[in-house]
Design a protein around this motif. Sequence first.
Motif, PDB file in Angstrom:
ATOM      1  N   UNK A  30       3.212   4.525 -18.744  1.00 29.96           N
ATOM      2  CA  UNK A  30       4.912   5.153 -18.640  1.00 29.96           C
ATOM      3  C   UNK A  30       5.096   6.054 -17.511  1.00 29.96           C
ATOM      4  N   UNK A  31       4.071   6.733 -17.050  1.00 33.99           N
ATOM      5  CA  UNK A  31       4.296   7.773 -16.289  1.00 33.99           C
ATOM      6  C   UNK A  31       4.249   7.763 -14.675  1.00 33.99           C
ATOM      7  N   UNK A  32       4.469   8.488 -13.858  1.00 35.30           N
ATOM      8  CA  UNK A  32       4.785   8.245 -12.593  1.00 35.30           C
ATOM      9  C   UNK A  32       3.164   8.032 -11.907  1.00 35.30           C
ATOM     10  N   UNK A  33       2.999   7.331 -10.896  1.00 34.77           N
ATOM     11  CA  UNK A  33       1.897   6.780 -10.540  1.00 34.77           C
ATOM     12  C   UNK A  33       1.980   6.499  -8.729  1.00 34.77           C
ATOM     13  N   UNK A  34       1.066   6.512  -7.989  1.00 36.37           N
ATOM     14  CA  UNK A  34       0.821   6.317  -6.734  1.00 36.37           C
ATOM     15  C   UNK A  34       0.458   4.895  -6.352  1.00 36.37           C
ATOM     16  N   UNK A  35       1.304   4.090  -5.933  1.00 34.43           N
ATOM     17  CA  UNK A  35       0.805   2.692  -5.877  1.00 34.43           C
ATOM     18  C   UNK A  35       0.231   2.667  -4.353  1.00 34.43           C
ATOM     19  N   UNK A  36       0.761   3.212  -3.183  1.00 33.74           N
ATOM     20  CA  UNK A  36       0.136   3.185  -1.827  1.00 33.74           C
ATOM     21  C   UNK A  36      -0.049   4.648  -1.536  1.00 33.74           C
ATOM     22  N   UNK A  37      -1.311   5.129  -1.419  1.00 37.26           N
ATOM     23  CA  UNK A  37      -1.590   6.486  -1.035  1.00 37.26           C
ATOM     24  C   UNK A  37      -1.876   6.593   0.537  1.00 37.26           C
ATOM     25  N   UNK A  38      -2.423   7.880   0.878  1.00 33.17           N
ATOM     26  CA  UNK A  38      -2.690   8.187   2.349  1.00 33.17           C
ATOM     27  C   UNK A  38      -4.238   7.781   2.593  1.00 33.17           C
ATOM     28  N   UNK A  39      -4.389   7.466   3.983  1.00 32.47           N
ATOM     29  CA  UNK A  39      -5.902   7.233   4.295  1.00 32.47           C
ATOM     30  C   UNK A  39      -6.005   7.775   5.449  1.00 32.47           C
ATOM     31  N   UNK A  40      -7.293   7.944   6.121  1.00 30.35           N
ATOM     32  CA  UNK A  40      -7.402   8.528   7.249  1.00 30.35           C
ATOM     33  C   UNK A  40      -6.858   7.789   8.515  1.00 30.35           C
ATOM     34  N   UNK A  41      -6.113   8.496   9.561  1.00 33.00           N
ATOM     35  CA  UNK A  41      -5.611   7.702  10.643  1.00 33.00           C
ATOM     36  C   UNK A  41      -5.933   8.278  11.815  1.00 33.00           C
ATOM     37  N   UNK A  42      -5.813   7.924  13.155  1.00 24.18           N
ATOM     38  CA  UNK A  42      -6.166   8.256  14.344  1.00 24.18           C
ATOM     39  C   UNK A  42      -5.128   8.230  15.222  1.00 24.18           C
ATOM     40  N   UNK A  43      -4.545   9.172  15.683  1.00 30.61           N
ATOM     41  CA  UNK A  43      -3.310   9.299  16.614  1.00 30.61           C
ATOM     42  C   UNK A  43      -3.602   9.845  17.893  1.00 30.61           C
ATOM     43  N   UNK A  44      -2.663   9.315  18.764  1.00 29.43           N
ATOM     44  CA  UNK A  44      -3.012   9.576  20.273  1.00 29.43           C
ATOM     45  C   UNK A  44      -2.146  10.675  20.692  1.00 29.43           C
ATOM     46  N   UNK A  45      -2.500  11.509  21.254  1.00 29.40           N
ATOM     47  CA  UNK A  45      -1.984  12.618  21.862  1.00 29.40           C
ATOM     48  C   UNK A  45      -0.342  12.317  22.719  1.00 29.40           C
TER      49      UNK A  45
END
Length: 1441
Positions: free
Chosen positions: A753-768
């Motif tokens: 019944x309490x708030x939850x995270x269904x899709x969290x963060x993960x490590x990503x690679x970004x181009x400059x």
Amino acid sequence: MFKRTKVTDGTATGQVGFRKKSKVPGVMITQYIEKLPEGKSHPDFTRKPIALTIQEGKFAFFKAIVTGDPKPTVVWSRNNGDVSDPARYQSKYDPNSNEHTFEMPHVKPDQADTYKCFAKNEYGQAMVTVVLNVIEVGFKMTKAPQQQAEVANCNFKKVLKRRSKVVPKAEEPEKKEGEIDPKFWELLMSADKKDYERICAEFGVTDFRWMLKKLNEMKREREEEQAEFVKNLSDLKPIHINADGTASFELEFDLLDPSSSIYLYKDGEMIPYTKELGDKMKHCLRKVGRKYIFSMRDLMPEDAGFYQLDVEDVNMFSTDFKMVDFLVKIQEVKAMEREDAVFECVISAPLSKLMWFGKNMPLEQGDKYDIEVSEDKLIHRLVVKDCMVVDKGIYAACAGIKSCNAWLVVEADKGAPKGKKSARKTTRAGGSGTDLQKVAQEQQQKLDKEREERKEKIKAAREAAAEAAAAEEPEKTADSGAGKDKGAAVEVERIDKTSVAATTTVAGDSGSGHSAGKASGGAKQDGSHADAGGHSAGKASGGAKQDGSHADAGGGHSAGKASGGAKQDGSPADAGGGHSAGKASGGAKQDGSHADAGGGHSAGKASGGAKQDGSHADAGGGHSAGKASGGAKQDGSHADAGGGHSAGKASGGAKQDGSHADAGGGHSAGKASGGAKQDGSHADAGGGHSAGKASGGAKQDGSPADAGGGHSAEEASGGSRQDGSLADAGGGHSAGKASGGAKQDGSLADAGGEPGITSGLSDILATRGQPAELTVKMNTDCDGAWFKDGEPLKSGGGISITKDANIHKLTIHSCRDTDSGLLRFVSGDLSTEGRITVGDVPEFDEDDLHKFSKPVIVRVGQNAAFKMPFQPQESLTVSWFKDGTELKDGGGVKIVREPNHSRLLLRDCLRSDTGEIKIQLKNPFGAVEATSQLIVLDRPGPPEGPVETVETTSSVIEIKWNPPKDDGGSAVTNYIIERQERGHSLWTKLGDVSAEKTSFRDRNVTHGKKYSYRIYAENPQGLSDSLETADSIMAGIMILSGPPGKPKVVSTSKTCINLTWTPPEDDKGVPIIGYQVEKRKKDTNQWLALNAINEPIEDVNYAVKDVTEGAEYEFRVSAINESGAGDASPPSAMACAKNPNMRPCFKDPEDFLVVRAGNSVRVKISYEAEPPPHITWLKDDEPIAPWINVINTEGMSQLVIPSSKRSDSAIYTIKAKNSVGEAFFDVEVRVTDEPKCPGPVELEQTVYGKVAVSWVPSPDQELDDRLYYVVSQHDSNTRMWKTVADRLFANTYTAHNILPGIEYHFRVYAKNDMGLSDPSQSPTWGANSNRVPISSNGVSSMEISFERPPSILVPLKVHTPPKGYQLYMTCAVRGCPTPNVSWYLNNTCINSDKNYYITNSCGVCSMYILRVRENDGGEYRVVAVNSLGKAECSTKLTVRD
């Protein structure tokens, strides 16, 4: 015999071993039993491991092949260490090749050692040792404590890093104006005196006296150093290019200690080499006797540089390897025959000699070639003198690895007389077609300008040095007056001066005293500032090294800020190490890590730095009233932030695996939070007492680590697992709240019944420069906050934070390096983390990409090389592809990967290797590709068939074909057409056509004949295989006559065969013009036409005169009409070209033969007879002896006496008899030798003025009836010997005109068919000797009379010569007065007969018959008559057939 030695090592207790000798040197074998069972053997090595010198980080391996029955077990070990670590040592066995391999991936310097390989079975063991040398690369921070310990123990040899006296380019300091390059002195010490001027000019040195003085001093010092390790250093040969494409230099010396190490350097950097695997590594050092030869293969432009060879720490030899390029290359030359051809080129730097090649053979100065070099050594010429057609080919000029080539085309002199050599021409053909002198002058001016600039710099430097020396004294006085309270400006100025004057690699500490200003580290020669530590009320800052690093800024007390500098690898040095009232911050290494910021007391903030691996160094380790925060490693982990008491916040770092390091471990009044691992788990946040919040981390499987384990006055919360379940939140006493997390499948944990995270963060690679978006999805609509590295984020500055119901987004519009970090989303008690890493996709330089895109063109069998430079990057994968298929190193493919470039070498290219070559650079941010083309030139493929017949008439055949599918990489220049007439085996070249035309008209055809054609394609690489017509092509449509009747042989002779035949029965309605006759010799397959079709035989008979005597022939006849020759008749019977039966007869025989005794006798008689006769030989009408050989061949008989004797002299008769008749022929064979000399000579004077010379006959006179005598006379007046009598068959001679008062000498020779004998010498005849005594009895001398009647001294001999032979018949007559001599044959006087040559010389009467006839036989009589009487003698002459 080897003495057997008993040993005990390697054997069982109580077991005796026997030493055995291996065929492979260096292998020690121990046999356990004295006699081996049959079929069994002890272990042995057929291939032993080879010593290896390799660079750190490379793949090292040893290979060995062992034999033995039963199969031995192979074990590896090392002298100083263990080989049980599977990560560092791997033993492998390949059953296919029977190779045992010992591998060491990523070899380390501590693995350098002596390794042993044991092969054991139940009958013995074999052992061999091998040495591994590892070249250490770079400086390792982890070795600093070890090196300090070594220094403390005075073990300096291990501490000092081996380096050349020449600094590598990467570490080379900025040279001061006019400073002389250290290479200058190294080159001079290894060079010949004749090269001093050239080296000085190259480096701009003009003061030769100063140079020689300093050079002598340096040489003395160097020789003293060298004497400690070597002796007899001599024969230094600089580096040069060999004919096989390798480069090498040589020197000779003797090592005092054979174990001394030899090192090689290029531009100051040590290079790996091998002593035995010359085909495995680029560099090789071989020893041949006292000579050491260093060689390089696979030369590239980057191989140019300064090479040195050291023994231990002492330099032995230095040489400079330069690359020369061609400014003007040699051009193709077209020359007439007997004209001179000139090839000329211009190079970029002076070179005394180029290597010239002609048709792959080296050329030298000589009669055929002139090699010319200009005074400035920039223009080089090759003159090919007196060109002939055979001189045509490719000529090349080579300067190092650079070369250029061109064709020499020699055209025949059509104006020369046929069959004679044309006259020598004085003209020259060829040349470059450009003004070489102008190009060379421009290049020389450029080189002179560079040389003058160096001279000016040296001059300016000396003037500046003189001014600095004059100003040095006042500055020293001013510096000595300053105390500890001097300002920072003075200190900086002093450090700047020190850094300018520094010539060593690293400068010393710049500060260790008290200063009221700013203490700054100085700049070392490698670019680093010295330590700025000490007591300062200002700011202590580390300097920047050449590698970009700042030196330690700490090391003392400071009331300001102590900050570490930044190294070239991006890391600052330690900022801590002392007490500071400000902020101690670690620097950033190139690997991204900050150095330790702690280590002392600080009232400010101690923060760990960020390593390249993303980790912060330890921020703790001391008491702090501020915030102690762990750094972030590349693996995402923060270093330990705890370890001490803190009144602030202790937070664990985030590893790359997402985990935070332990934040606890001590007492804290703040918040202890576990980090997030890559697997999603937080590290333990507990482990100590905390008045704040202890929270477990989230694992990758969604479960947080245990948050308990200690007492807490706040909340202990379990994390969320990947499967959505919450971990245990308990495990300790808590007065707070226990809350469950959210599962990945979206279901809530037990707390529900309490708030939850269904899709969290993960490590990503970004181009400059590209946008990046991070999204968090909640199960309910609730608020949240974003944090980066613990700092809250807000929209703005290129960042947008949005919320759409339960979806939270963070958007970075254009990623920069500063955007990298750990992002955290927090909603209430829930949180999720992810790391963003900003980087670049690999890229190529545009110029390099354009250069790489150009096709590489090679010929079949040559090597193709590709090279692509790129910027060094971490985690960069380089791959090569050919036509989309990745290439692997091995076989004919060699791939070299260097930090800043990669090379691909394809060996022995085939035509099928033509295709697209692609290189791919790939890192985690993306990939980039560059493509090139490989074109392998070869002969073209055969033209495409089938051959089409476009037209065929009685006079023309036209054919057509298609171009080849594969032109061999270069355009087809022309097609060559050959033709073969049906029934013939010879192919004839008809001509060629251009590549644009794929048809050919053959106008030289005969109506009705069939022809086959084949076509070749030609390009500059050669001829293709042929395309041949499937069937023969007939010229026109014909109506041919039928075959005539079978020819009949009418008659035969040795010169002619007569034929006749009947006309054909069916002439097909076309009139017959004539006939063609063909012949075929027996045992051949070729029919030869006796008359041309356009010259028909009109009659039905023919006389064949073109025959060889004795050969057999058959004949056939074809009828000729207007369409041509029809079918041939059946062949005739075999006919032999020979005469009809005939009586034997001899052809031009020789009837007399003289042979020297001991030589072989060969009597050859040719004859004609049909049928062949029976041959018989007789000797003096008797059968010949068995040792005399008779060789009979067709038409000739030969009698052979192998070793003749005088007794073999005789008349040999050949008898030839057949059914028709018989014939005889006599051959007189005389076997003789050089005669022996006559006996003693006597002189007697009976009449005034005459002397009678007599001698004893030669012993050979009785054996040789053709022997005669020759008399020579010598007098003291003329003093010359002259022949006075010849062909004397008597033993006396009367000399006339003997004068008184003159001395005379006589010589008598015996002579026969072989020549003269030695002379017999007479006594001296003089005025007072040998006179006739005068009687004193009172009788007057006038009463003495010398008259006497004729007498025969030597009578005639009997002769029986064969018919046709010559004949001598002689006798000797004496009388006074001189008698008249007459010759009679059968009582008929023959004195006036011209068939007889009659002479009378001093009483010697001779008769000569040139050829004896049958009517010359009979009785010969000689009659001598004078007034006192008559004398005669006679003989008989019998003439034989």
